[in-house]
Design an enzyme around this catalytic site. Structure first.
Site, short mmCIF file in Angstrom:
data_model
loop_
_atom_site.label_atom_id
_atom_site.label_comp_id
_atom_site.label_asym_id
_atom_site.label_seq_id
_atom_site.Cartn_x
_atom_site.Cartn_y
_atom_site.Cartn_z
N GLY A 79 -45.72 23.58 -7.91
CA GLY A 79 -46.85 23.90 -8.93
C GLY A 79 -47.34 22.91 -9.59
O GLY A 79 -48.71 23.13 -10.15
N GLN A 136 -45.20 31.31 -13.41
CA GLN A 136 -44.25 32.36 -13.75
C GLN A 136 -44.71 33.68 -13.83
O GLN A 136 -44.12 34.73 -14.12
CB GLN A 136 -43.85 32.26 -15.32
CG GLN A 136 -43.14 30.83 -15.64
CD GLN A 136 -41.91 30.93 -14.92
OE1 GLN A 136 -41.24 32.09 -14.58
NE2 GLN A 136 -41.17 29.75 -14.62
N CYS A 185 -37.27 21.86 -17.46
CA CYS A 185 -37.89 20.57 -17.33
C CYS A 185 -37.71 19.89 -18.80
O CYS A 185 -38.08 18.70 -18.77
CB CYS A 185 -39.59 20.90 -17.04
SG CYS A 185 -39.83 21.47 -15.71
N1 PLP Z 1 -45.74 25.93 -14.50
C1 PLP Z 1 -44.68 26.75 -14.87
C2 PLP Z 1 -45.38 27.72 -16.23
C3 PLP Z 1 -43.69 26.55 -14.56
O1 PLP Z 1 -42.72 27.45 -15.24
C4 PLP Z 1 -43.09 25.59 -13.93
C5 PLP Z 1 -41.81 25.30 -13.46
O2 PLP Z 1 -40.84 25.64 -14.05
C6 PLP Z 1 -44.32 24.87 -13.30
C7 PLP Z 1 -45.39 25.02 -13.52
C8 PLP Z 1 -43.86 23.49 -12.28
O3 PLP Z 1 -43.78 24.26 -10.87
P1 PLP Z 1 -42.83 23.33 -10.01
O4 PLP Z 1 -41.55 23.28 -10.36
O5 PLP Z 1 -43.15 24.03 -8.72
O6 PLP Z 1 -43.60 22.13 -9.75
#
Ligand code: PLP
Length: 378
Positions: free
Chosen positions: A69, A179, A323
């Site tokens: 993402g 999400q 994160c």
């Molecule tokens: N955007 C949102 C709203 C997320 O919750 C996340 C991951 O927690 C991401 C982007 C990032 O996705 P990825 O972990 O696949 O890079």
């Protein structure tokens, strides 16, 4: 084990693991090879793209596979500012986006772009009015997530996108739907956005696979240059086993979506009642959003030690988004809530595989924590 942190990542569905395993064991040809193994692999790749596109509600030609993402968000942002560079240097977003959006925008700000971040109201709501009225003549990009990953609130993306289009603005509209994919009904076309990001590991596929939707297959600027994969926009040999798993998880998730939403909604209702009975001081954070995310707080108790206390008992929740790695959440900071509530926020996130026993274990764990843990003075 009681895993209630499904917004951080989901366990890989056995069917998805099996699909990936089959590709690794038997169907490992390079889709770019011109011999039979390669051609068969290319055909499978077409089929997987169609499956994911069907689950998202778009055309296969509108979907590009990425590694996650974060990559999809970064690509969309980079594309929009590059495409709009002769038009302006203003970007509108919200203060509650994921770092996958906020960080590239911060980097652009350091390089001279101007970023307007719309703050939520005290209930965590972002209004369409606030976003739309921030758009200016020189705005080249509007980034609004569909579901906030820490609160579960749903943002009015469709309203925002349609009003911006009606105003005649040339700004690109990007939506982080990581999400939201398969957790609520929507299609990118209904939302009216130009680009939209999704990620595999939030829906039962392995980590390391995501996708970017681009409306009408409009020409994106290439992200990676090389052998010409992903219609020359993202070169690099396709991770076919990951894509196979992503397609399988998307196919199953799409077929079960309504049933899963209902099941998770019932579990959330049960959790609200059960947790409040077990810990009467518990506060539910504002915002009835998607059913799979429930943010709560035990005022006076710090979230991080609470996460560890519960983890020691095999109960897994998170303090805000994974994160943050334990640092204070910008989302909760943006809410106008008392400090002792903010410091104690826990995110509980469900999957259809969760049961009432998981919730019961969490209720017991929280009750035990509230009796035995050190309470901060505030
Ligand atoms: N955007 C949102 C709203 C997320 O919750 C996340 C991951 O927690 C991401 C982007 C990032 O996705 P990825 O972990 O696949 O890079």
């Amino acid at each position: 084990m009681h895993y209630l942190d499904n917004a951080a990542t989901t366990p890989v569905r056995p069917e998805a693991a099996e699909a990936a395993g089959r590709v690794m064991r038997e169907e490992w040809g390079n889709p770019s090879s011109t011999h039979r193994l390669g051609r068969e692999s290319a055909l499978r790749l077409d089929a997987w793209r169609k499956t994911v596109a069907d689950a998202l509600g778009c055309r296969p030609s509108e979907l590009y596979f990425t590694s996650c993402g974060t990559e999809s968000d970064n690509w969309a942002i980079r594309n929009a500012v590059d495409a709009g560079r002769h038009h302006g240097r203003h970007i509108v977003t919200t203060a509650i986006e994921h770092p996958a959006v906020l960080e590239p925008l911060r980097m652009l700000e350091q390089r001279g772009w101007e970023v307007t971040r719309i703050a939520p109201d005290r209930d965590g709501r972002i209004t369409a009015d606030a976003v739309v009225s921030a758009v200016r003549e020189d705005t080249v990009l509007v980034c609004v997530m569909l579901v906030n990953n820490e609160l579960g609130t749903v943002l009015p993306v469709a309203d925002i996108a349609h009003r911006i289009r009606d105003s005649g603005s040339q700004a690109m509209i990007h939506c982080d739907a990581v999400q939201a994919f398969l957790k609520m009904p929507f299609t990118p076309a209904e939302l009216g956005v130009d680009t939209l990001a999704v990620s595999g590991h939030k829906i039962g596929a392995p980590k390391g696979i995501g996708a970017l939707y681009c409306r009408g297959g409009a020409r994106l600027l290439p992200l990676l240059y090389g052998g010409g994969q992903e219609r020359s926009l993202r070169s690099g040999t396709e991770p076919t086993s990951q894509i196979a798993a992503f397609a399988k998880a998307a196919e199953l998730g799409a077929a079960e979506r309504e049933k899963n939403i209902l099941k998770v909604s019932q579990l959330r209702a049960y959790a609200k009642q059960k947790l409040k009975e077990a810990v009467p001081d518990l506060v539910f954070l504002p915002g009835e959003g998607v059913p799979h995310i429930l943010a709560v707080s035990l005022p006076g108790f710090m979230a991080e030690p609470m996460v560890r206390f519960l983890g020691d008992r095999d109960i897994f929740v998170s303090s805000g988004s994974a994160c943050h790695r334990g640092s204070p959440s910008h989302v909760f900071a943006a809410l106008q809530i008392p400090k002792d509530v903010r410091d104690g926020v826990l995110r509980i996130s469900f999957s259809p595989a969760n049961t009432q026993e998981d919730v019961d274990a969490l209720a017991d764990g929280l009750a035990e924590a509230s009796r035995n843990m050190f309470r901060t003075m505030s």
